[in-house]
Write an enzyme that holds these catalytic residues in place. Structure first.
Site, PDB file in Angstrom:
ATOM      1  N   LYS A 159       1.871 -13.441 -13.296  1.00  0.00           N
ATOM      2  CA  LYS A 159       0.892 -13.107 -13.513  1.00  0.00           C
ATOM      3  C   LYS A 159      -0.224 -14.032 -14.033  1.00  0.00           C
ATOM      4  O   LYS A 159      -1.558 -14.367 -13.488  1.00  0.00           O
ATOM      5  CB  LYS A 159       0.798 -11.542 -14.590  1.00  0.00           C
ATOM      6  CG  LYS A 159       1.168 -10.305 -12.971  1.00  0.00           C
ATOM      7  CD  LYS A 159       0.634 -10.182 -11.896  1.00  0.00           C
ATOM      8  CE  LYS A 159       0.937  -9.549 -11.012  1.00  0.00           C
ATOM      9  NZ  LYS A 159       0.827  -9.155 -10.685  1.00  0.00           N
ATOM     10  N   GLU A 197       4.594   3.615  -9.872  1.00  0.00           N
ATOM     11  CA  GLU A 197       6.459   3.606  -9.586  1.00  0.00           C
ATOM     12  C   GLU A 197       6.459   2.135 -10.796  1.00  0.00           C
ATOM     13  O   GLU A 197       7.758   1.640 -10.318  1.00  0.00           O
ATOM     14  CB  GLU A 197       6.839   3.614  -8.592  1.00  0.00           C
ATOM     15  CG  GLU A 197       6.736   4.910  -7.562  1.00  0.00           C
ATOM     16  CD  GLU A 197       6.775   4.712  -6.425  1.00  0.00           C
ATOM     17  OE1 GLU A 197       7.300   4.188  -5.889  1.00  0.00           O
ATOM     18  OE2 GLU A 197       6.775   5.811  -5.456  1.00  0.00           O
ATOM     19  N   TYR A 216       7.203 -12.331 -15.760  1.00  0.00           N
ATOM     20  CA  TYR A 216       7.302 -11.599 -14.604  1.00  0.00           C
ATOM     21  C   TYR A 216       5.326 -11.888 -15.052  1.00  0.00           C
ATOM     22  O   TYR A 216       4.548 -11.858 -14.627  1.00  0.00           O
ATOM     23  CB  TYR A 216       6.936  -9.783 -15.654  1.00  0.00           C
ATOM     24  CG  TYR A 216       5.822  -9.556 -14.823  1.00  0.00           C
ATOM     25  CD1 TYR A 216       6.172  -9.035 -13.945  1.00  0.00           C
ATOM     26  CD2 TYR A 216       5.123  -8.146 -15.573  1.00  0.00           C
ATOM     27  CE1 TYR A 216       4.751  -8.604 -12.799  1.00  0.00           C
ATOM     28  CE2 TYR A 216       3.821  -7.874 -15.512  1.00  0.00           C
ATOM     29  CZ  TYR A 216       3.842  -7.696 -14.068  1.00  0.00           C
ATOM     30  OH  TYR A 216       3.152  -6.747 -13.418  1.00  0.00           O
ATOM     31  N   ARG A 259       7.233  -2.889   3.014  1.00  0.00           N
ATOM     32  CA  ARG A 259       8.879  -2.659   3.357  1.00  0.00           C
ATOM     33  C   ARG A 259       9.091  -1.252   3.772  1.00  0.00           C
ATOM     34  O   ARG A 259       9.116  -0.992   4.410  1.00  0.00           O
ATOM     35  CB  ARG A 259       9.977  -2.956   1.817  1.00  0.00           C
ATOM     36  CG  ARG A 259       9.008  -4.516   1.675  1.00  0.00           C
ATOM     37  CD  ARG A 259       9.875  -5.120   0.950  1.00  0.00           C
ATOM     38  NE  ARG A 259       9.581  -4.316  -0.702  1.00  0.00           N
ATOM     39  CZ  ARG A 259      10.507  -4.772  -1.706  1.00  0.00           C
ATOM     40  NH1 ARG A 259      11.386  -5.744  -2.186  1.00  0.00           N
ATOM     41  NH2 ARG A 259       9.856  -3.674  -2.728  1.00  0.00           N
ATOM     42  N   ARG A 260       8.117  -0.435   2.509  1.00  0.00           N
ATOM     43  CA  ARG A 260       8.486   1.028   2.912  1.00  0.00           C
ATOM     44  C   ARG A 260       7.606   1.067   4.323  1.00  0.00           C
ATOM     45  O   ARG A 260       6.874   2.879   4.027  1.00  0.00           O
ATOM     46  CB  ARG A 260       8.495   1.444   1.780  1.00  0.00           C
ATOM     47  CG  ARG A 260      10.039   1.725   0.933  1.00  0.00           C
ATOM     48  CD  ARG A 260      10.519   1.836  -0.842  1.00  0.00           C
ATOM     49  NE  ARG A 260       8.775   0.559  -1.223  1.00  0.00           N
ATOM     50  CZ  ARG A 260       8.537   1.853  -1.946  1.00  0.00           C
ATOM     51  NH1 ARG A 260       9.404   2.956  -2.988  1.00  0.00           N
ATOM     52  NH2 ARG A 260       7.171   0.990  -3.097  1.00  0.00           N
ATOM     53  N   PRO A 309      -5.406  -5.116 -15.083  1.00  0.00           N
ATOM     54  CA  PRO A 309      -5.427  -3.681 -15.381  1.00  0.00           C
ATOM     55  C   PRO A 309      -4.015  -4.053 -16.718  1.00  0.00           C
ATOM     56  O   PRO A 309      -3.111  -5.134 -16.960  1.00  0.00           O
ATOM     57  CB  PRO A 309      -4.272  -3.024 -14.691  1.00  0.00           C
ATOM     58  CG  PRO A 309      -4.491  -3.726 -13.330  1.00  0.00           C
ATOM     59  CD  PRO A 309      -4.110  -4.930 -13.900  1.00  0.00           C
ATOM     60  N   ALA A 321       0.323  -1.342  -0.132  1.00  0.00           N
ATOM     61  CA  ALA A 321      -0.125   0.330   0.020  1.00  0.00           C
ATOM     62  C   ALA A 321       0.887   0.914  -0.422  1.00  0.00           C
ATOM     63  O   ALA A 321       0.334   2.115   0.307  1.00  0.00           O
ATOM     64  CB  ALA A 321      -1.089   0.197   1.024  1.00  0.00           C
ATOM     65  N   ASP A 334       7.048  -7.605   4.440  1.00  0.00           N
ATOM     66  CA  ASP A 334       7.631  -8.080   3.282  1.00  0.00           C
ATOM     67  C   ASP A 334       6.863  -9.364   2.603  1.00  0.00           C
ATOM     68  O   ASP A 334       6.794 -10.365   3.379  1.00  0.00           O
ATOM     69  CB  ASP A 334       8.983  -8.279   3.012  1.00  0.00           C
ATOM     70  CG  ASP A 334      10.319  -8.535   2.497  1.00  0.00           C
ATOM     71  OD1 ASP A 334       9.340  -9.683   1.350  1.00  0.00           O
ATOM     72  OD2 ASP A 334      11.198  -8.492   2.993  1.00  0.00           O
TER      73      ASP A 334
HETATM   74  P1  NDP Z   1       4.202   0.287  -7.606  1.00  0.00           P
HETATM   75  O1  NDP Z   1       5.692   0.450  -7.754  1.00  0.00           O
HETATM   76  O2  NDP Z   1       3.778   1.545  -7.603  1.00  0.00           O
HETATM   77  O3  NDP Z   1       3.775  -1.024  -6.039  1.00  0.00           O
HETATM   78  C1  NDP Z   1       3.968  -1.471  -5.907  1.00  0.00           C
HETATM   79  C2  NDP Z   1       3.747  -2.041  -4.522  1.00  0.00           C
HETATM   80  O4  NDP Z   1       3.985  -3.454  -4.505  1.00  0.00           O
HETATM   81  C3  NDP Z   1       4.630  -1.198  -3.369  1.00  0.00           C
HETATM   82  O5  NDP Z   1       3.813  -0.529  -2.192  1.00  0.00           O
HETATM   83  C4  NDP Z   1       5.386  -1.494  -2.868  1.00  0.00           C
HETATM   84  O6  NDP Z   1       5.760  -1.999  -1.652  1.00  0.00           O
HETATM   85  C5  NDP Z   1       4.752  -3.056  -3.528  1.00  0.00           C
HETATM   86  N1  NDP Z   1       5.291  -4.660  -2.876  1.00  0.00           N
HETATM   87  C6  NDP Z   1       6.515  -4.575  -3.775  1.00  0.00           C
HETATM   88  N2  NDP Z   1       7.482  -6.246  -3.537  1.00  0.00           N
HETATM   89  C7  NDP Z   1       6.821  -6.036  -1.924  1.00  0.00           C
HETATM   90  C8  NDP Z   1       6.983  -7.410  -1.362  1.00  0.00           C
HETATM   91  N3  NDP Z   1       8.012  -7.757  -1.049  1.00  0.00           N
HETATM   92  N4  NDP Z   1       6.456  -7.234   0.432  1.00  0.00           N
HETATM   93  C9  NDP Z   1       5.592  -6.081   0.220  1.00  0.00           C
HETATM   94  N5  NDP Z   1       5.179  -5.444  -0.591  1.00  0.00           N
HETATM   95  C10 NDP Z   1       5.803  -5.366  -2.208  1.00  0.00           C
HETATM   96  O7  NDP Z   1       3.766  -0.243  -9.382  1.00  0.00           O
HETATM   97  P2  NDP Z   1       2.132  -0.996  -9.046  1.00  0.00           P
HETATM   98  O8  NDP Z   1       0.787   0.272  -7.841  1.00  0.00           O
HETATM   99  O9  NDP Z   1       1.669  -0.454 -10.376  1.00  0.00           O
HETATM  100  O10 NDP Z   1       1.872  -2.525  -8.839  1.00  0.00           O
HETATM  101  C11 NDP Z   1       1.365  -2.816  -7.629  1.00  0.00           C
HETATM  102  C12 NDP Z   1       0.654  -4.284  -8.654  1.00  0.00           C
HETATM  103  O11 NDP Z   1      -0.405  -3.718  -9.952  1.00  0.00           O
HETATM  104  C13 NDP Z   1       1.934  -5.258  -8.704  1.00  0.00           C
HETATM  105  O12 NDP Z   1       1.364  -6.414  -8.436  1.00  0.00           O
HETATM  106  C14 NDP Z   1       1.481  -5.168 -10.202  1.00  0.00           C
HETATM  107  O13 NDP Z   1       1.901  -6.402 -10.773  1.00  0.00           O
HETATM  108  C15 NDP Z   1       0.511  -4.821 -10.731  1.00  0.00           C
HETATM  109  N6  NDP Z   1       0.461  -4.178 -12.206  1.00  0.00           N
HETATM  110  C16 NDP Z   1       0.287  -2.903 -12.460  1.00  0.00           C
HETATM  111  C17 NDP Z   1       0.348  -2.472 -13.940  1.00  0.00           C
HETATM  112  C18 NDP Z   1       1.265  -0.670 -13.882  1.00  0.00           C
HETATM  113  O14 NDP Z   1       1.606  -1.001 -15.602  1.00  0.00           O
HETATM  114  N7  NDP Z   1       2.033  -0.695 -13.876  1.00  0.00           N
HETATM  115  C19 NDP Z   1      -0.434  -3.317 -14.104  1.00  0.00           C
HETATM  116  C20 NDP Z   1      -1.277  -4.397 -14.061  1.00  0.00           C
HETATM  117  C21 NDP Z   1      -1.003  -5.158 -12.940  1.00  0.00           C
HETATM  118  P3  NDP Z   1       7.506  -1.369  -0.967  1.00  0.00           P
HETATM  119  O15 NDP Z   1       8.464  -1.219  -1.850  1.00  0.00           O
HETATM  120  O16 NDP Z   1       6.919  -0.901   0.152  1.00  0.00           O
HETATM  121  O17 NDP Z   1       7.257  -3.125  -0.321  1.00  0.00           O
HETATM  122  C1  8X3 Z   2       2.076  -4.503 -15.746  1.00  0.00           C
HETATM  123  C2  8X3 Z   2       1.349  -4.426 -17.218  1.00  0.00           C
HETATM  124  O1  8X3 Z   2       2.202  -4.869 -20.145  1.00  0.00           O
HETATM  125  O2  8X3 Z   2       3.761  -3.292 -18.329  1.00  0.00           O
HETATM  126  O3  8X3 Z   2       1.618  -5.617 -15.429  1.00  0.00           O
HETATM  127  O4  8X3 Z   2       3.420  -6.192 -18.125  1.00  0.00           O
HETATM  128  S1  8X3 Z   2       2.759  -4.846 -18.390  1.00  0.00           S
END
Ligand code: NDP
Ligand code: 8X3
Length: 245
Positions: free
Chosen positions: A148, A180, A144, A33-34, A174, A9, A51
């Site tokens: 998924k 990020e 990756y 983690r952060r 999505p 989150a 984590d």
């Molecule tokens: P961000 O990098 O903005 O957010 C990722 C979040 O996951 C961060 O809050 C990070 O927190 C957390 N995270 C990563 N590793 C861990 C861990 N080991 N333990 C706990 N928390 C973890 O990316 P998104 O918001 O885009 O990604 C969220 C989800 O959406 C992911 O599952 C991603 O695969 C999915 N997704 C994203 C898309 C995109 O285009 N952005 C499209 C489709 C799906 P922290 O580093 O603080 O632990």
């Molecule tokens: C993230 C979307 O297309 O970069 O899940 O893999 S893509």
């Protein structure tokens, strides 16, 4: 009051889901983690380090969340990442392990600790953030995409295994979302990350949170199995219209 747990989150989709659940009036437990970032997401949420690749960390997080907010009604399994863009023949294996341990095993390890109480209480909703990458493979995205795609049979099996318990399971897949995500994928290379979203209009994290809100606000007899949500300007992972924002 409904207790919602959001993994990952601290950024992007997880943070947007947390804010959306807060607007619905739900109690929140947020992990990442952060964890220093979490109070800024929702100031009155229960915030705790998490984590998902560490079983002791998951256990500490869930125990503290339940002690603070009571039994979990909704689990939003969002924590995840893509690391790098490696062809299989050129990979070292390090990023593969990180993605599988986070996106697949991490999600399972959190879920298996939350599900039994939901089944027992005959009440609960698992939300899984998947991806278009789980539906359509692209080169240099093998693991990756695999991580998924693995979420589909996991969600289907849980739906079958919990049938009759009122537990609901929704995956949201999505396309491109500006978060990020690309900064993490390209290990902090801002210019390379920015290119992913250049001259196109990706989804926002709030667009994805809207889908989650739709799923969790259906009446209890309605299960939204899956929502596949794409930007209008994206037809497939590698097919993006770049005509300007
Ligand atoms: P961000 O990098 O903005 O957010 C990722 C979040 O996951 C961060 O809050 C990070 O927190 C957390 N995270 C990563 N590793 C861990 C861990 N080991 N333990 C706990 N928390 C973890 O990316 P998104 O918001 O885009 O990604 C969220 C989800 O959406 C992911 O599952 C991603 O695969 C999915 N997704 C994203 C898309 C995109 O285009 N952005 C499209 C489709 C799906 P922290 O580093 O603080 O632990
Ligand atoms: C993230 C979307 O297309 O970069 O899940 O893999 S893509």
């Amino acid at each position: 009051m409904t207790h919602v747990v959001v993994t990952g989150a601290s950024s992007g989709i997880g943070a947007a889901c947390a804010r959306a659940m807060h607007r619905l009036g739900h109690k929140l437990s947020l992990g990442a983690r952060r964890s220093d970032r979490l109070p800024a997401v929702v100031s009155d949420a229960f915030c705790h380090p998490l984590d998902v690749t560490s079983q002791p960390s998951i256990e500490r997080f869930l125990a503290a969340a339940i002690a603070s907010n009571g039994p979990i009604d909704i689990l939003i399994n969002n924590a995840g990442l893509a690391r790098g863009v490696e062809k299989v023949a050129e990979a070292t294996g390090e990023a593969w392990r990180e993605m599988i341990e986070t996106n697949v095993l991490g999600l399972l390890e959190v879920t298996r600790r939350v599900l039994p109480a939901m089944i027992e209480r005959k009440h609960g909703h698992l939300v899984v953030i998947g991806s278009v990458a789980g539906r359509t493979t692209y080169p240099s995205g093998s693991v990756y995409c695999a991580s998924k795609r693995a979420l589909q049979p996991i969600c289907e099996a849980i739906r079958m295994e919990t049938l009759g318990s009122n537990v609901r399971v929704t995956s949201v897949d999505p396309g491109l979302v500006e978060t990020e995500f690309s900064l993490v994928r390209f290990r902090g290379d801002q210019a390379r990350a920015a290119k992913v979203y250049e001259h196109t209009r990706p989804l926002t994290a709030d667009d994805v949170a809207d889908c989650v809100v739709f799923a969790v606000t259906r009446p209890p007899h309605v299960n939204i199995d899956n929502i596949h949500v794409m930007p209008t300007d994206q037809a497939a992972p590698a097919m993006v219209h770049r005509g300007g924002r």
